[in-house]
Design an enzyme around this catalytic site. Structure first.
Site, PDB file in Angstrom:
ATOM      1  CD  GLU A 138      -2.785   1.523   0.546  1.00 43.56           C
ATOM      2  OE1 GLU A 138      -2.442   1.609  -0.640  1.00 43.56           O
ATOM      3  OE2 GLU A 138      -3.936   1.812   0.939  1.00 43.56           O
ATOM      4  CG  ASP A 139      -0.827   4.879  -1.515  1.00 42.25           C
ATOM      5  OD1 ASP A 139      -1.503   4.388  -0.586  1.00 42.25           O
ATOM      6  OD2 ASP A 139      -1.325   5.626  -2.378  1.00 42.25           O
ATOM      7  CG  ASP A 154      -3.768  10.697  -6.474  1.00 45.24           C
ATOM      8  OD1 ASP A 154      -3.639   9.917  -5.511  1.00 45.24           O
ATOM      9  OD2 ASP A 154      -4.861  11.184  -6.803  1.00 45.24           O
ATOM     10  CG  ASP A 189      -4.313   9.870   5.935  1.00 42.42           C
ATOM     11  OD1 ASP A 189      -3.488  10.468   6.639  1.00 42.42           O
ATOM     12  OD2 ASP A 189      -5.320  10.427   5.465  1.00 42.42           O
ATOM     13  NE  ARG A 205      -2.342   8.125  -9.650  1.00 43.84           N
ATOM     14  CZ  ARG A 205      -2.965   7.836  -8.502  1.00 43.84           C
ATOM     15  NH1 ARG A 205      -2.271   7.465  -7.453  1.00 43.84           N
ATOM     16  NH2 ARG A 205      -4.268   7.918  -8.413  1.00 43.84           N
TER      17      ARG A 205
HETATM   18  P1  IMP Z   1      -6.745   5.941   4.750  1.00 42.59           P
HETATM   19  O1  IMP Z   1      -7.861   5.011   4.369  1.00 42.59           O
HETATM   20  O2  IMP Z   1      -7.265   7.216   5.358  1.00 42.59           O
HETATM   21  O3  IMP Z   1      -5.681   5.309   5.600  1.00 42.59           O
HETATM   22  O4  IMP Z   1      -6.060   6.470   3.451  1.00 42.59           O
HETATM   23  C1  IMP Z   1      -5.930   5.681   2.431  1.00 42.59           C
HETATM   24  C2  IMP Z   1      -5.643   6.269   1.102  1.00 42.59           C
HETATM   25  O5  IMP Z   1      -5.721   7.688   0.988  1.00 42.59           O
HETATM   26  C3  IMP Z   1      -4.220   5.905   0.810  1.00 42.59           C
HETATM   27  O6  IMP Z   1      -4.191   4.593   0.307  1.00 42.59           O
HETATM   28  C4  IMP Z   1      -3.872   6.931  -0.223  1.00 42.59           C
HETATM   29  O7  IMP Z   1      -4.235   6.459  -1.485  1.00 42.59           O
HETATM   30  C5  IMP Z   1      -4.704   8.132   0.146  1.00 42.59           C
HETATM   31  N1  IMP Z   1      -3.862   9.109   0.855  1.00 42.59           N
HETATM   32  C6  IMP Z   1      -3.776   9.331   2.178  1.00 42.59           C
HETATM   33  N2  IMP Z   1      -2.890  10.304   2.451  1.00 42.59           N
HETATM   34  C7  IMP Z   1      -2.371  10.682   1.265  1.00 42.59           C
HETATM   35  C8  IMP Z   1      -1.372  11.646   0.881  1.00 42.59           C
HETATM   36  O8  IMP Z   1      -0.758  12.352   1.692  1.00 42.59           O
HETATM   37  N3  IMP Z   1      -1.127  11.744  -0.455  1.00 42.59           N
HETATM   38  C9  IMP Z   1      -1.760  10.988  -1.385  1.00 42.59           C
HETATM   39  N4  IMP Z   1      -2.682  10.071  -1.069  1.00 42.59           N
HETATM   40  C10 IMP Z   1      -2.989   9.915   0.250  1.00 42.59           C
HETATM   41 MG    MG Z   2      -4.287   4.104  -1.822  1.00 40.13          MG
END
Ligand code: IMP
Ligand code: MG
Length: 173
Positions: free
Chosen positions: A96-97, A157, A100, A163
């Site tokens: 995973e990238d 992105d 968050d 990207r």
């Molecule tokens: P989460 O579900 O809040 O943990 O976030 C998941 C998704 O939000 C990640 O897989 C990213 O694709 C996107 N995301 C969260 N923070 C960032 C950021 O700083 N830059 C780009 N994408 C982000």
């Molecule tokens: Mg993602």
């Protein structure tokens, strides 16, 4: 990109990816490893990480979306594309990238936990934003810890752009 500063440059990224690759190879020695990249954000990280893991492995992809293009995730995760390879007996490492809020990783853990064929399921995230967590989940492997700023580049992105930047940059508000 204007109005941004480099947070992790390409050399730092390459160093961490190489170290993760060595660690993963050690941990999965003798096991059937299946990397599952989370589209779209993880595509560059997965490409580099896979080449840094010096052992036989398989690669597949899953696509999930959290609603909207905004900088904050909205609370619901939707499956867009299922992995296609057989998971039976495989040790799945989800690539995973960013973790968050933790919502996506929590969803991914539930999704793969329900696929009882997999021998194990772990998460490898390039970036871990601990302080943003609203769901109590952890990545098993993480490249970098980051603070709360919004990051772009190396697959990440902002509204589908940036990207392709080779370094990871923080977008200034
Ligand atoms: P989460 O579900 O809040 O943990 O976030 C998941 C998704 O939000 C990640 O897989 C990213 O694709 C996107 N995301 C969260 N923070 C960032 C950021 O700083 N830059 C780009 N994408 C982000
Ligand atoms: Mg993602």
């Amino acid at each position: 990109m204007e109005h941004s500063e480099t947070v992790f440059d390409r050399q730092a990224i390459a160093g961490r990816v190489a170290a993760l690759g060595r660690q993963i190879r050690t941990d999965y020695e003798g096991k059937q490893l299946l990397l599952i990249g989370v589209l779209n954000g993880a595509f560059i990280f997965l490409a580099d990480l896979a080449r840094a893991i010096d052992m036989e492995l398989e690669i597949d992809f899953i696509r999930v979306a959290s609603y909207g293009d905004a900088s904050a995730s909205s609370g619901s995760v939707v499956l867009r594309k299922e992995p296609e390879l057989d998971l039976s007996g495989k040790h799945v490492l989800v690539v995973e990238d960013i973790v968050d809020s933790g919502l996506t990783v929590a969803w991914l853990r539930d999704y793969f936990a329900a696929k009882h064929q997999a021998a194990s399921v772990k998460i490898c995230a390039l970036i871990d934003k601990q302080e943003r967590r609203t769901v109590p989940v952890q990545a098993d492997y993480a490249g970098f810890q980051a603070a709360s700023g919004f990051l772009v580049g190396y697959g990440l992105d902002c509204a589908q752009k940036y990207r392709n930047l080779p370094d990871i940059r923080a977008v200034k508000a």
